[in-house]
Design a protein around this motif. Structure first.
Motif, short mmCIF file in Angstrom:
data_model
loop_
_atom_site.label_atom_id
_atom_site.label_comp_id
_atom_site.label_asym_id
_atom_site.label_seq_id
_atom_site.Cartn_x
_atom_site.Cartn_y
_atom_site.Cartn_z
N ALA A 27 3.01 14.55 -3.83
CA ALA A 27 1.69 15.09 -4.15
C ALA A 27 0.88 14.11 -4.99
CB ALA A 27 1.84 16.42 -4.88
N LEU A 28 1.53 13.46 -5.94
CA LEU A 28 0.85 12.44 -6.75
C LEU A 28 0.48 11.23 -5.90
CD1 LEU A 28 3.14 12.53 -9.92
CD2 LEU A 28 0.82 13.44 -9.74
N PHE A 29 1.41 10.78 -5.07
CA PHE A 29 1.18 9.62 -4.21
C PHE A 29 0.04 9.88 -3.24
CE2 PHE A 29 2.34 7.21 -0.30
CZ PHE A 29 2.28 5.92 -0.82
N TYR A 30 0.11 10.99 -2.52
CA TYR A 30 -0.95 11.35 -1.59
C TYR A 30 -2.26 11.64 -2.31
CZ TYR A 30 1.97 11.89 2.66
OH TYR A 30 2.76 11.67 3.77
N VAL A 206 -1.16 6.70 -7.57
CA VAL A 206 -0.39 6.23 -6.42
C VAL A 206 0.91 5.56 -6.90
CG1 VAL A 206 -0.36 4.62 -4.47
CG2 VAL A 206 -2.42 5.94 -4.97
N LEU A 207 0.80 4.70 -7.90
CA LEU A 207 1.97 4.01 -8.42
C LEU A 207 2.96 4.98 -9.05
CD1 LEU A 207 3.49 1.38 -8.98
CD2 LEU A 207 2.14 1.14 -11.09
N GLY A 211 6.73 5.54 -7.71
CA GLY A 211 7.88 5.35 -8.59
C GLY A 211 8.78 6.56 -8.62
N LEU A 212 8.19 7.75 -8.67
CA LEU A 212 8.99 8.97 -8.68
C LEU A 212 9.65 9.21 -7.32
CD1 LEU A 212 6.68 11.32 -10.77
CD2 LEU A 212 8.88 10.35 -11.46
N GLY A 265 -0.61 -2.10 -1.30
CA GLY A 265 0.35 -2.81 -0.48
C GLY A 265 1.76 -2.69 -1.03
N GLY A 266 1.91 -2.88 -2.33
CA GLY A 266 3.24 -2.78 -2.93
C GLY A 266 3.85 -1.40 -2.79
N CYS A 267 3.04 -0.37 -3.04
CA CYS A 267 3.55 1.01 -2.94
C CYS A 267 3.83 1.39 -1.50
CB CYS A 267 2.57 1.98 -3.58
SG CYS A 267 2.48 1.84 -5.38
N SER A 268 3.02 0.88 -0.58
CA SER A 268 3.30 1.12 0.84
C SER A 268 4.62 0.47 1.24
CB SER A 268 2.16 0.58 1.70
OG SER A 268 0.94 1.26 1.43
#
Length: 434
Positions: A27-30, A206-207, A211-212, A265-268
């Motif tokens: 939910a945080l990422f999206y 997003v980060l 991370g979670l 890019g890094g998180c993807s």
């Protein structure tokens, strides 16, 4: 308790909690990847998935996904043998598989079903009715996720055929990614999709979410060893190094394409690596895991670009990340599987095992992809012509959060006033509203 293994039980309980954490993390990422006017809707879609799937799983989901355990039916479990998760109570004083109580296994399997449904939501950000999402999620988990889980893990035809899936590359990620594709096609493109500004509104969010997700994924993969043992340790290690390799590969590909290194890019890359190693986590060596993650970090940036070529609006790249990386991860077992590390005792092509496993992995994963995409498309069409599947054009332009939930993700003070009541600045101070 008779036969209880306290170490295994503690680890599976912990793993179940880690997998549950993945859905709020998603939910945080999206939420960070969407526009500011869509963050509440995206988080609500993930939140309601937890509520819906938890109840459905206990009522009939687990029974459909596991059944009575006889394996007589290759396609589906049943509606009654585990109705209400009755086995969790009937044998409360006796441990089950691996010395772990049945109630713990029920909870662990439930968390997998929850995150699978929630993953689909990213494809239809900004525009799908919340009521339609609730109906879609309920129907899809029953008619798609549960049967596919049975095929892969419950004694169904895929498992009997000798196909490997350690923690859900086929049953979770390809399944969700293909459903996202089918649903996104029905819902249609966002207004101004090709020319509008749909940049993520909150990169720190997003980060944090990525991370979670990475943290929770250790329960997802290492917990799928079903014991606190060496296979869990191998899955844990492989999850880490594959994801690390995917991040580095993604950033390198971006650099070669003239794109600056970025959080997106890094998180993807994190997600691509986690997805790709999921089906192989306990079945390959650490060197194989690095190769699997690196390839995912290379192919997924290009896969994401295909949505523009083919014209489907996958808002948060569920198809390009989960379907593609999941498919690669599943097929990669045909290359990197190590006989001493998998229940079938078979080697992949690179270890002298021939092409048989590679062909089986590709074929079974392809069947799941087509089945999930088609059924999701059909469910979407039914919703479209009954209760409606998309918000109005006016609501979409104004922002889905206010229209569907009556809330805003942010109410920031401006000159002592709330964001909703703040005056609009103009060149002439006298024209500023009070």
């Amino acid at each position: 308790m008779e036969g209880l293994d306290t170490g295994n039980t503690a680890w599976i309980l912990t793993s179940a909690a880690l997998v549950l954490l993945m859905t709020p993390a998603l939910a945080l990422f999206y939420g960070g990847l969407t526009r500011a006017t869509s963050v509440i809707n995206m988080m609500m879609k993930c939140l309601v998935a937890i509520g819906l799937v938890s109840v459905v799983w206990v009522l009939i989901g687990e029974s459909l996904a596991i059944g009575d355990g006889t394996g007589e039916n290759p396609f589906i479990g049943d509606f009654t043998s585990l109705f209400g998760s009755r086995h969790a109570i009937e044998v409360l004083g006796t441990a089950g598989l691996g010395g772990v109580p049945n109630a713990v296994w029920t909870a662990f399997g439930m968390m997998f079903a929850i995150i699978t449904v929630a993953l689909i939501a990213g494809a239809v950000a900004d525009r799908m009715k919340f009521s339609a999402w609730v109906v879609f999620a309920t129907v899809w988990v029953i008619v798609v996720y549960c049967p596919v889980a049975y095929w892969v893990w419950g004694g169904g035809w895929i498992e009997d055929w000798g196909v490997l899936d350690f923690a859900g590359g086929t049953a979770v990620h390809v399944n969700a990614g293909a459903a996202a594709l089918g649903l996104a096609i029905v819902v249609g493109r966002r207004i101004g999709w090709k020319d509008g500004n749909f940049a993520p509104h909150n990169l720190p969010l997003v980060l944090l979410g990525a991370g979670l997700l990475w943290f929770g994924w250790f329960g997802f993969n290492a917990g799928s060893a079903f014991a606190a043992d060496g296979f869990a340790g191998l899955a844990f290690l492989n999850t880490q190094v594959a994801t690390a390799a995917a991040v580095l590969a993604w950033l390198l590909i971006d650099r070669l394409r003239g794109i600056k290194p970025s959080i997106i890019g890094g998180c993807s890359g994190v997600v691509a690596g986690l997805v790709a190693i999921t089906p192989a986590a306990g079945y390959v060596t650490p060197l194989g895991a690095i190769a699997i993650g690196a390839v995912a970090g290379i192919i997924c940036p290009f896969a994401i670009g295909l949505k523009h070529k083919f014209g489907f609006d996958d808002a948060l790249d569920v198809v390009g990340l989960h379907m593609v990386a999941g498919f690669w991860g599943s097929v990669s077992l045909g290359l990197f599987a190590f006989a001493e590390a998998n229940v079938l005792g078979v080697d992949g092509l690179f270890y002298g095992g021939g092409f048989e496993l590679l062909g089986k992995q590709a074929a079974a994963t392809g069947v799941v992809l087509v089945y999930s995409a088609v059924v999701a498309f059909v469910i979407g069409l039914i919703l479209k012509f009954t209760i409606g599947i998309r918000i109005s054009e006016e609501e979409e332009l104004a922002g889905i959060d206010a229209a569907q939930h009556g809330e805003a993700g942010y109410d920031l003070p401006v000159n002592g006033n709330s964001g909703l009541d703040a005056p609009v600045a103009t060149a002439d101070p006298e024209k500023v509203s009070a």
